[in-house]
Design a protein around this motif. Sequence first.
Motif, short mmCIF file in Angstrom:
data_model
loop_
_atom_site.label_atom_id
_atom_site.label_comp_id
_atom_site.label_asym_id
_atom_site.label_seq_id
_atom_site.Cartn_x
_atom_site.Cartn_y
_atom_site.Cartn_z
N PRO A 199 69.72 57.21 -23.86
CA PRO A 199 70.45 56.97 -22.61
C PRO A 199 71.71 57.84 -22.50
CG PRO A 199 69.74 54.89 -23.55
CD PRO A 199 69.39 55.96 -24.56
N ASN A 200 71.84 58.51 -21.36
CA ASN A 200 72.98 59.36 -21.10
C ASN A 200 73.63 58.94 -19.79
OD1 ASN A 200 71.24 60.38 -19.14
ND2 ASN A 200 70.47 61.94 -20.56
N ARG A 201 74.60 59.70 -19.32
CA ARG A 201 75.31 59.33 -18.10
C ARG A 201 74.38 59.32 -16.89
NH1 ARG A 201 80.92 62.86 -18.68
NH2 ARG A 201 81.73 61.81 -20.55
N HIS A 202 73.49 60.29 -16.85
CA HIS A 202 72.55 60.35 -15.73
C HIS A 202 71.66 59.12 -15.70
CE1 HIS A 202 68.65 61.70 -13.93
NE2 HIS A 202 69.48 62.05 -12.98
N PHE A 203 71.12 58.76 -16.85
CA PHE A 203 70.24 57.59 -16.94
C PHE A 203 71.00 56.31 -16.60
CE2 PHE A 203 68.46 54.05 -19.33
CZ PHE A 203 67.14 54.08 -18.92
N ILE A 204 72.21 56.18 -17.13
CA ILE A 204 73.02 54.98 -16.87
C ILE A 204 73.37 54.86 -15.39
CG2 ILE A 204 75.26 53.88 -17.34
CD1 ILE A 204 75.11 55.10 -20.15
N PHE A 205 73.66 55.99 -14.75
CA PHE A 205 73.97 55.98 -13.32
C PHE A 205 72.76 55.53 -12.50
CE2 PHE A 205 73.85 58.27 -9.24
CZ PHE A 205 74.95 57.70 -8.63
N ILE A 206 71.59 56.11 -12.79
CA ILE A 206 70.37 55.72 -12.07
C ILE A 206 70.05 54.25 -12.30
CG2 ILE A 206 67.89 56.11 -11.87
CD1 ILE A 206 69.51 58.30 -10.61
N LYS A 207 70.25 53.79 -13.53
CA LYS A 207 69.95 52.40 -13.86
C LYS A 207 70.88 51.44 -13.11
CE LYS A 207 67.69 49.39 -16.42
NZ LYS A 207 66.23 49.20 -16.29
N SER A 208 72.16 51.74 -13.09
CA SER A 208 73.11 50.89 -12.38
C SER A 208 72.86 50.92 -10.87
CB SER A 208 74.55 51.32 -12.69
OG SER A 208 74.77 52.67 -12.29
N LEU A 209 72.48 52.09 -10.36
CA LEU A 209 72.18 52.21 -8.93
C LEU A 209 70.97 51.37 -8.54
CD1 LEU A 209 72.65 53.56 -6.16
CD2 LEU A 209 71.19 55.45 -6.94
N THR A 210 69.90 51.47 -9.33
CA THR A 210 68.70 50.69 -9.02
C THR A 210 68.94 49.19 -9.17
OG1 THR A 210 67.97 51.06 -11.31
CG2 THR A 210 67.11 52.55 -9.62
N ASN A 211 69.75 48.79 -10.14
CA ASN A 211 70.08 47.37 -10.29
C ASN A 211 70.85 46.86 -9.09
OD1 ASN A 211 68.83 47.13 -12.78
ND2 ASN A 211 70.69 47.56 -13.96
N GLN A 212 71.80 47.65 -8.60
CA GLN A 212 72.58 47.24 -7.44
C GLN A 212 71.70 47.16 -6.19
OE1 GLN A 212 75.72 46.21 -7.49
NE2 GLN A 212 75.69 45.80 -5.29
N LEU A 213 70.83 48.16 -6.04
CA LEU A 213 69.91 48.13 -4.89
C LEU A 213 68.96 46.95 -4.98
CD1 LEU A 213 69.00 51.92 -4.59
CD2 LEU A 213 70.41 50.59 -3.02
N HIS A 214 68.51 46.63 -6.19
CA HIS A 214 67.62 45.49 -6.37
C HIS A 214 68.30 44.19 -5.92
CE1 HIS A 214 64.73 42.75 -8.13
NE2 HIS A 214 65.69 42.18 -8.82
N LYS A 215 69.57 44.01 -6.25
CA LYS A 215 70.29 42.81 -5.84
C LYS A 215 70.42 42.74 -4.32
CE LYS A 215 73.05 42.64 -10.10
NZ LYS A 215 74.42 42.76 -10.67
N GLU A 216 70.76 43.87 -3.70
CA GLU A 216 70.93 43.88 -2.25
C GLU A 216 69.62 43.66 -1.53
OE1 GLU A 216 73.17 47.06 -0.64
OE2 GLU A 216 74.64 47.09 -2.26
N PHE A 217 68.58 44.34 -1.97
CA PHE A 217 67.29 44.20 -1.30
C PHE A 217 66.68 42.82 -1.52
CE2 PHE A 217 66.52 49.06 -1.62
CZ PHE A 217 67.41 49.26 -0.58
N THR A 218 66.94 42.22 -2.68
CA THR A 218 66.46 40.86 -2.92
C THR A 218 67.11 39.88 -1.94
OG1 THR A 218 66.13 41.33 -5.27
CG2 THR A 218 66.28 39.03 -4.64
#
Length: 224
Positions: free
Chosen positions: A39-58
Motif C-alpha cells: 500500500p502506497n499513497r495512491h492506493f490509500i487515496f483511492i481506498k479512502s475515496l471509495t470508502n467515502q463514496l460508499h457511505k454517501e451512496f449507501t
Amino acid sequence: MIANLFSIFDPVASFNLPLNWLAVFLGIFILPWTFWVQPNRHFIFIKSLTNQLHKEFTTLVGPSGSQGHTLIFISLFLFIIYNNFLGLLPYVFTATSHLAITLALAFPLWISFIIYGWFNHTKHILAHLVPLGTPPALIPFIVLIETIRNVIRPGTLAVRLAANIIAGHLLLVLLGNQGPNLSSSILRILIITQILLLTLETAVAVIQSYVFAVLATLYSSEVA
C-alpha cells in the motif's frame, strides 16, 4: 477554423481508424497494479475515496439497496473521473466529451432501473407519477409531465456530462490558438488565464463525475 477547433474531439487518430477510443481502456493498465504492491499513497487515496463514496451512496440508496449495490456507482464515478482527467492532458483524446460514451453509460442504467421497477415495484412506480395532494383535474397533465421527465433522464445525464466537458475544452483550445498572435505582455495574461481555466476544468472533471454518479444513485433509489 471550426474544423481545427473541433479536431480535438475527433476519434479518428490515423489510418482512418477511430484509434482514439483506445484511450478509454488505459485505466485497465494503470489501476490494477495498486492491488498487487505494498500500500502506497495512491492506493490509500483511492481506498479512502471509495470508502467515502460508499457511505454517501449507501445513504442515498437507502435500506432497500442490496449489499454491494453501491459498487456499480463507485465504478461509474471512477471511470468517468479518470477519463475526464485524462482529457486534460495535452494531445489526449477525451472520451467523455462524446455522447456515444455518455449515452452508453446512462441509457443501460436507466433502462435497467425502469425494467426492475416495473416488474418488482409496479405500484411504487405508478405512485411516483402522481405526487401526493395533486388536484384530480391536473392528474392527466402531471402524469404526462412525469412520464416525459422519466423518459428524458438518460439524455439529460449524457448531455450534461458531455456539454460541460466540451465547453471547457473548446475554451482552452480557442484561447490557446491565439497565443502565437499576441505580444509578450498579453501572452503572460493569456498563460495565467489558461492556468486558471485548467484549474476550473479540473474542478469540473470532479464535479461532473460526482453529479453523474449521484443522479444515477438517486434514480435507482426511486424504483426500489
